[in-house]
Design an enzyme around this catalytic site. Structure first.
Site, PDB file in Angstrom:
ATOM      1  CG  ASP A 576      -5.383  -0.999   9.731  1.00  9.61           C
ATOM      2  OD1 ASP A 576      -6.300  -1.482   9.053  1.00  9.61           O
ATOM      3  OD2 ASP A 576      -4.494  -0.285   9.255  1.00  9.61           O
ATOM      4  CG  PHE A 721      -9.197 -11.029 -11.360  1.00  8.86           C
ATOM      5  CD1 PHE A 721      -8.099 -10.596 -12.074  1.00  8.86           C
ATOM      6  CD2 PHE A 721      -9.431 -10.493 -10.117  1.00  8.86           C
ATOM      7  CE1 PHE A 721      -7.257  -9.648 -11.540  1.00  8.86           C
ATOM      8  CE2 PHE A 721      -8.600  -9.542  -9.588  1.00  8.86           C
ATOM      9  CZ  PHE A 721      -7.505  -9.109 -10.298  1.00  8.86           C
ATOM     10  NE  ARG A1039     -13.355  -3.874  -0.298  1.00  5.93           N
ATOM     11  CZ  ARG A1039     -12.588  -2.962  -0.839  1.00  5.93           C
ATOM     12  NH1 ARG A1039     -12.105  -1.993  -0.094  1.00  5.93           N
ATOM     13  NH2 ARG A1039     -12.244  -3.021  -2.095  1.00  5.93           N
ATOM     14  CE  LYS A1045     -10.544  -0.140   9.934  1.00  7.15           C
ATOM     15  NZ  LYS A1045      -9.157   0.301   9.670  1.00  7.15           N
ATOM     16  CG  ASN A1068      -7.542   3.614   7.771  1.00 10.57           C
ATOM     17  OD1 ASN A1068      -6.416   4.061   7.957  1.00 10.57           O
ATOM     18  ND2 ASN A1068      -7.752   2.332   7.603  1.00 10.57           N
ATOM     19  CG  ASP A1069      -6.294   2.343  11.490  1.00  9.92           C
ATOM     20  OD1 ASP A1069      -7.192   1.607  11.047  1.00  9.92           O
ATOM     21  OD2 ASP A1069      -5.129   2.339  11.058  1.00  9.92           O
TER      22      ASP A1069
END
Length: 1492
Positions: A576, A721, A1039, A1045, A1068-1069
């Protein structure tokens, strides 16, 4: 219906529930009375008269009912509802009372397989007379009236029937609504939830919010754990062996020898599994017992997370975790906004804005209104898509579309929002966080899998040997043994009448006897020893002070004891980014204003740069009341310029304070900023500390405080932007002046500057190159003064383009390009995204070890690329960085095809390639020269080579060099995967051999976006993606979702058969950590979810280097050495029985004492081999880190494989043969000096056993490379222990072999025999070791030799990839411009994000901006000769030094170790490649140089 499933009353009420909008179409009651009507339905009627009539009519109508919708018969749900109809019919016929209330009922159509919003047409349902599909009965209505209504409905469905009713438009409208919406109801692909209605939601049996990650309970632990353990082949094998030993007729060994070790192994493993599962239970309990405020009966009560149900309305307070996936209803902020942090989901700590429906904002925090909220939510089924949600809210006879912007996901944290309310949509395992968590997989090492395979082979070997000996025994008994039954009587169970039959039965029994006798080839002690070694190695990891992080008082921890040696075989690392490689802390580091650089500290006496450290004194900003105490700045000249009212510095910081989308708020009297990106927050904070304080904003104004004076600007436009524009602008008015401030990527800004600034642009370009070379994220600033007339004309054209329905984006882009031109350069900023300490060094060392590193992050593309350059995973020496960002399969496939062509062309001109190198290398007498070939598009078109498909490769320079200065490279390419790099050091000493200098950092890198990764992982592109990715030195996937993953890790595991490691620090890992062979969690700022799911936990990424290169390599080295020696000693021990069987009639008679067989692996040889497996090391930990190539053998499993196993088996077989035959030959027919016969079986067994123990001691002494006190005690102690235990057993306990060894040792024959046998066994081993050491030394052998000679350690041990000095830095610059998504510009200008109401604003609201496209123009680097100040000159000196150092990175780790012991590092080594011989650098940003 007979045999059918009965339907619940709740299901029947559900089918009778009307659609409120359809009722309104038919003129029914409003939705407010719906709940009351439903309550009336639940109350049974007391009347009987009308009920009987109604029941009679209903029964009559039902008997006429026909089954429609034939294709729905295959649907499970449809059959269930049909059963419900039949149940109702049966109940009616049985005389049950039916409801006689006057509520209207509407049973909606039930098509199957319809998705939400599907446009598939629903087959119309004929409405039968008397029991129509839509049956609307007003209170007190006559049944005949109902029938007439149904008839009219039927006429409406059938065009041939004329319709004469007045309600025909309403009926047609009802039919249209039902056809359009029927797909939303009762579909298997949808989910229906009603707020504050537990009874309605309960019928669907949705999961509650209880989380369970544990595997066992108190009652299931023992059976499930034993079942899991006996799935291991070894445990099952020993269980079968134990059963055989319980049979006296075939067992010559006591079953205790197998039972005790087996029970010990099972118990040890069970205790470890129980401990791990208890930790999971504790973690689950902690999460489930968190508190959440829930509405119950109109009151807000505090409930546990596990008690939260789908449909509950819950309250969230600031800084509180979201308990479940929730539909946002109302917030404390204006316009229903709230801010969340999604670090647990995607690793990003920047805030994200969520906004509830405008219609539900009015609910506020009034508990009565929230409790009466009865909206019905129809949404998608649970899935793992974090960025997608589709649903519909039905409330107050209206439908509202729901998307992901209105959903708060479990695991998020509410930030900067006082409170919010929401209704639970997904709970527990249905939440998107849990859907992405992945399943816990059973992990085993490659050594374990190889051992299982070897055990199968050994079992087959034993079966064949036992079968051979059984046949031999049957033949011997049939031919010879039958004549000696007087001395060797047969067992009673053996038939004696027919000799062949008896001999066959004896042979069959002997088969099992030999299976027991020879089982010591793989004893249970092998697995006991393996578990003990792993257990102790885990403690060595836990106790390593080098991996202790004092800041958080955290040690490394091995959370599992079964995967240690796998750490020494890692081929792929998946990491990560946020929190793993970086600290996610942005700091304003340096800047350039009007061509002058600030941020470096210069010694006024010497004029040299002073290294910035923590000890250096910072600039004091305390005079500024709004300063931040944690802001660090060391260059006082900038603050002096600001305080002296220097114009350019004021413009610079005024731009930073005004050109942004940051929100400001006051908390506890202190000004705080809310930024969507930490980059933007760092810039605004820098302006704040220098006296330009951003105070507040409205949709049309910005207020700042400059040196204590308030300045208010009218905000006319925000040109926001995105990743295409790479810049943002604001147009402001103050008084009569109007200005445009712009900041963005340097190449984008430079292309939009007006002419006449060449000198300033050149100086600023030098500063940009300097900042980029230091790995800083740069950003260019510019301004433009506007006139009122020009702006009004531009504004009118901008509004016209914004309202255009044709090519709106293109027109807006042209309008923005027009005003963002002719700008004046103000300066550049340089932000440091702080990496964790030691990350670049660790990554370089791991790559040098041959490990490929992939970064999988939820961050944006450019942010990930910038970090890749900062941590030097990406370098400017790479030939190219491929970016896959296609949105379709075709686009992605096209990009992959183009990249593959570039790699082919690159490989053509690299060493070992095609003809150019071969032709040049063939001329051995060639003079020293440098051949440079420029590979560009024009070159490919003008050359005589065959045409190559576009695009052309990004490589530009290929250099071949023949000279003596490169002889140390040994004339060959340097690759981390080559194991023979370090041999033949005298090669290339002849001047005629072409030496090739290869920079290891050359090659390719691949960057893949999340939406493109979906296509790359598809079956049709999977192979192409892997083909390209495997040829790249680094891969970055940005993303990506947590599940993606895990899919990437699974892909590499499955396709490449590689050993993988995943490292991360957030929730999230977790799925990635679980999917990899090894999961490493970092005890970071994002909680302990990753740690709790990991196999190993560390505090910093840099400790991964030591974990793999030291502990991983040592563990693998020790385990392999242990296994080789273990199999050797056991084959040497066991096969003695095979040789003896040739002399005992294959009778399964053991050559050793049965007690010796039982304790051989337990007492005599266990401790020395355990000490070998725990403490052995070939080189020190420092050398393991300094020479990462030592890790290479583990990548190929070279230390223990089938070949090494066969070598150990053959060595053991040879040892057993010599061990048996020499004593047998000596003692056969032997007589002692006293005339005693010594040729008895017991004497032979005692002598062979003693020589075996002595040989084992000698062999393990040769095996041991690292001697400790423990090794000495265990090796020599075991030898003494053998004699002590033998004496104790035979003389104290009274063993059967009493006196045998004592009498043998009194004779000189024993000692001579032992000496000859041991020498015959040790001499070949010594000879082979000396041969390898002298002729084919390994890298570890050379390092040990150098250490013994006490030569100066490797001078360039810290050779790492230095920050590149080249100007053409690809993406480090302007990292801020890509660091986050489109900003808050649209929300700001629309007023939705403001606390103030629109009517309170000082200026009228302006229009927002649209996204636009920007051209990608590369800016040519300025001429290096234009250096006008000391700083730039000093920088060029550093650049040249970096270039020389980069040239030295071509050498392998052993390039510094020469035959005579001389080191080539240090000052002498630096000059091995002079700067005069360096190939020229390409001047353009898109060209790279590759030295071949």
């Amino acid at each position: 219906m007979i045999g059918g499933r009965r339907c619940s009353e709740a299901a029947r009420r559900l089918r009778r529930r009307p659609d409120t909008l359809e009722l309104s179409v038919l003129g029914g009651q409003p939705m407010e009375t719906e709940l009351q009507e439903e309550d009336d339905e639940r109350t049974p009627a007391t009347g009987t008269g009308n009920t009987d009539v109604s029941r009679t009519k209903s029964t009559e109508a039902t008997s006429k009912r026909t089954r429609w919708f034939q294709f729905a018969r295959s649907s499970k749900n449809r059959r269930k509802r049909l059963h419900c109809d039949d149940d109702e019919e049966t109940e009616d016929q049985g005389g049950r009372n039916s409801d006689k209330d006057g509520t209207r009922r509407a049973c909606l159509a039930q098509p199957e397989g319809m998705n939400i919003g599907s446009s598939t047409q629903t087959i119309a349902t004929p409405l039968m007379v008397g029991d129509s599909f839509y049956s609307l009965a007003p209170e007190g209505a006559n049944p005949s009236t109902n029938r007439s209504v149904d008839q009219e409905l039927y006429k409406q469905r059938d065009p041939s029937v004329a319709s004469e009713t007045k309600s025909l438009p309403s009926m047609r409208r009802l039919s249209q609504i039902r056809r359009r919406r029927s797909s939303y109801y009762f579909s298997e692909n949808e989910r229906r939830i009603r707020a504050n209605d537990k009874e309605f939601n309960a019928q669907f049996k949705y999961h509650n919010n209880y989380i369970k990650t544990s595997k066992y309970s108190l009652f299931t632990f023992l059976p499930f754990n034993l079942l899991e353990q006996f799935q291991r082949l070894a445990n099952f094998y020993f269980l079968c062996l134990l059963v055989l030993q319980l049979i006296p007729a075939i067992s010559s060994l006591t079953p205790v020898t197998t039972a005790i070790p087996l029970i010990g192994v099972l118990t040890l493993t069970a205790v470890k599994d129980a401990y791990d599962d208890i930790q999971r239970h504790l973690s689950d309990s902690q999460v489930n017992n968190r508190k959440s405020k829930t509405l119950r009966n109109g009151k807000l009560v505090e409930a546990k997370w596990s008690e939260v149900q789908v449909g509950d309305v819950i309250r969230l307070d600031n800084n509180q975790f979201v308990a479940a996936d929730t539909l946002l209803l109302s917030t404390s902020e204006p316009n229903g906004l709230c801010f969340i942090e999604t670090a647990e989901l995607d690793g990003e700590t920047n805030l994200k804005a969520k906004q509830c429906l405008t219609e539900t904002i009015e609910l506020g925090d009034r508990h009565d209104s929230l409790w009466n909220f009865n909206g019905e939510i129809i949404c998608e089924r649970p899935n793992n898509l974090l960025n997608k949600f589709d649903g519909t809210l039905i409330w107050r006879s209206q439908r509202f579309a729901l998307d992901n912007e209105k959903i708060l996901l479990r695991g998020c944290v509410l930030r900067n929002t006082q409170w919010c309310y929401g209704v639970v949509v997904f709970a527990g395992v249905d939440t998107k966080l849990m859907q992405n968590s992945g399943k816990t997989q059973f992990k085993s090492t490659g050594v374990d899998r190889l051992l299982n395979f070897i055990i199968i082979g050994i079992v087959l070997f034993l079966v064949s040997i036992c079968a051979l000996f059984a046949i031999g025994c049957a033949v011997w008994e049939g031919l010879i043994g039958q004549h000696f039954q007087l001395y060797l009587p047969w067992e009673r169970i053996i038939p004696k009448d027919y000799i062949p039959t008896g001999a066959t039965v004896i042979g069959l029994l002997v088969f099992f006897s030999y299976a027991i006798v020879l089982n010591t080839v793989v004893p249970i002690s092998l697995y006991v020893s393996v578990e003990v070694i792993r257990f102790v190695q885990s403690f060595l990891i836990n106790w390593d002070e080098e991996m202790y992080y004092a800041t958080t008082n955290t040690y490394a921890k091995a959370r599992t004891t079964t995967l240690n040696e796998e750490l020494g075989q890692i081929q792929y690392i998946f990491s990560d980014k946020t929190g793993t490689l970086t600290q996610n802390i942005m700091t304003f580091n340096k800047c350039s204003i009007n061509g002058r650089s600030y941020g470096d500290v210069i010694d006024l006496r010497t004029g040299e740069l002073i290294e910035i450290t923590e000890a250096l004194q910072t600039v004091d900003f305390s005079a500024n009341p709004h300063y931040e105490s944690d802001f660090r700045w060391y260059d006082r000249t900038l603050l002096d310029a600001v305080r002296s009212d220097e114009e350019h510095s004021h413009v610079f910081f005024r731009l930073l304070a005004l050109c942004h989308t940051v929100m400001a708020e006051t908390v506890d009297g202190k000004l705080e900023y809310q930024a969507q990106s930490p980059d933007e927050a760092a810039l605004v904070a820098a302006a704040r500390n220098f006296g330009f304080v951003f105070r507040t904003r409205t949709p049309n104004s910005i207020t700042i405080e400059v040196m204590g004076q308030l300045e208010e600007y009218e905000l006319l436009n925000i040109l926001d932007f995105n990743n295409v524009r790479k810049r943002m602008s604001v147009i402001l008015r103050r008084g009569d002046s109007m200005v445009l401030y712009c900041k963005g990527a340097d190449n984008v800004i430079y292309d939009r500057l007006h002419s006449g600034q060449e000198d300033m642009k050149a100086r600023t370009q030098d500063h940009l190159n300097k900042f980029a070379g230091e790995g800083l994220r740069t950003l260019a600033l510019a301004e433009r003064r506007l006139t009122e007339q020009y702006y009004n004309d531009w504004r009118s054209r901008q509004q016209e383009a914004a309202l255009s329905m044709d090519s709106r984006e293109q027109k807006l882009n042209e309008i923005y390009e027009e005003i963002e031109s002719e700008m004046q350069l103000v300066g550049v900023t340089a932000i440091e995204d702080k990496l964790q300490d030691g990350v670049p060094k660790s990554i370089a060392n791991l790559q040098n070890a041959g490990i490929k590193i992939w970064v999988l992050t939820g961050d944006k593309q450019e942010t990930a690329i910038n970090i890749g350059y900062s941590c030097q995973l990406l370098t400017d020496e790479l030939a190219d960085v491929f970016i896959v960002d296609g949105n379709s399969v075709e686009e992605v496939e096209k990009q992959l095809r183009q990249f593959k062509e570039s790699i082919k062309i690159y490989n053509r001109f690299r060493p070992g390639g095609f003809d150019p190198f071969d032709r040049l290398n063939s001329d051995s007498n060639m003079d020293p020269l440098s051949v440079t070939m420029t590979q560009t598009s024009a070159f490919m078109q003008e050359s005589n080579l065959p045409p190559t498909p576009p695009p052309p490769p990004a490589i530009s320079v290929v250099t071949f060099r023949w000279d003596d200065k490169t002889k140390d490279n040994k004339g060959g390419p340097d690759s981390a995967e080559c194991n023979d790099l370090f041999g033949d050091e005298k090669r290339s000493e002849g001047g005629g051999t072409a030496s090739i200098v290869v920079d290891e950092s050359t090659g390719f890198a691949l960057v893949v976006n999340g939406h493109s990764l979906v296509h790359c992982l598809s079956p049709e592109l999977e192979t192409k993606f892997l083909d390209i990715a495997s040829q790249c030195k680094a891969v970055i996937c940005c993303r990506v979702t947590p599940l993606q993953k895990a899919l990437v890790v699974e892909l590499i595991k499955r396709a490449k058969k590689a050993v993988t490691l995943a490292i991360g620090d957030g929730a999230n890992d977790v799925s990635m950590i679980k999917a990899a062979h090894i999961g490493v969690g970092i005890s970071g700022q994002e909680g302990l979810q990753a740690v709790l799911s990991s196999d190993y936990s560390i505090a910093q990424f840099r400790y991964l280097e030591r974990l793999l290169l030291v502990h991983g390599r040592w563990s693998y080295y020790r385990m392999c050495k242990f296994l080789r020696y273990f199999f050797y000693k056991n084959f040497a021990f066991t096969l003695c029985h095979c040789w003896y069987s040739l002399f005992c009639g294959f009778s399964a008679q053991t050559v050793f004492d049965p007690m010796f067989i039982s304790v051989y692996n337990l007492f005599y040889t266990s401790l020395p081999v355990l000490a070998l497996g725990v403490f052995e090391q070939d080189v020190s930990d420092k050398n393991s880190v300094d020479f990462p190539r030592l890790y290479t053998p583990g990548l190929k499993s070279e230390l223990f494989n089938i070949r090494e196993f066969i070598y150990s088996v053959l060595h053991g077989a040879f040892t057993s043969l010599v061990l048996f035959l020499i004593p047998y030959g000596v003692y056969k027919d032997g007589v002692s000096q006293n005339g005693f016969i010594v040729s008895d079986h017991m004497t032979l067994g005692a002598v062979v056993a003693t020589i075996l123990i002595v040989d084992n001691t000698a062999q393990i002494s040769l095996y041991t490379s690292y001697w400790t006190v423990v090794n000495h005690v265990t090796i020599w102690g075991s030898l003494v222990w053998y004699f002590v235990l033998d004496y104790f057993y035979n003389y104290v306990i009274g063993g059967p072999y009493v006196g045998s060894l004592t009498q043998a040792m009194k004779d000189l024959t024993f000692w001579v025999t032992m000496l000859i046998t041991v020498m015959a066994l040790v001499a070949p081993v010594l000879a082979y070791k000396f041969y390898l050491l002298d002729v084919h030394p390994s890298l570890s052998d050379k390092i040990r030799q150098r250490s013994l000679k006490k030569i100066h350690s490797r001078a360039s041990s810290n050779v790492r990839r230095t920050a590149s000095s080249r100007r053409g830095r690809r993406s480090v610059r302007s990292g801020y411009a890509f660091a986050h998504q489109e900003g808050f510009g649209r929300l700001i200008t629309s007023g939705k994000i403001m606390h103030k109401l629109p009517q309170d604003f000082a200026f009228p609201l302006g229009l927002g901006t649209k996204k636009t496209q920007a051209l990608h123009n590369n800016l040519n680097s300025a001429d290096g000769s234009s250096k006008s100040n000391n700083a730039s000159g000093q920088h060029m000196v550093n650049n040249n030094t970096n270039l020389r150092q980069n040239q030295n990175q071509n050498h392998s780790s052993m390039a510094d170790i020469t035959a005579d012991g001389r080191g080539t590092g240090g000052e002498d080594g630096r000059g091995s490649v002079s700067t005069d011989d360096m190939s020229p650098r390409a001047p353009c940003q898109d060209l790279d140089t590759i030295n071949l």
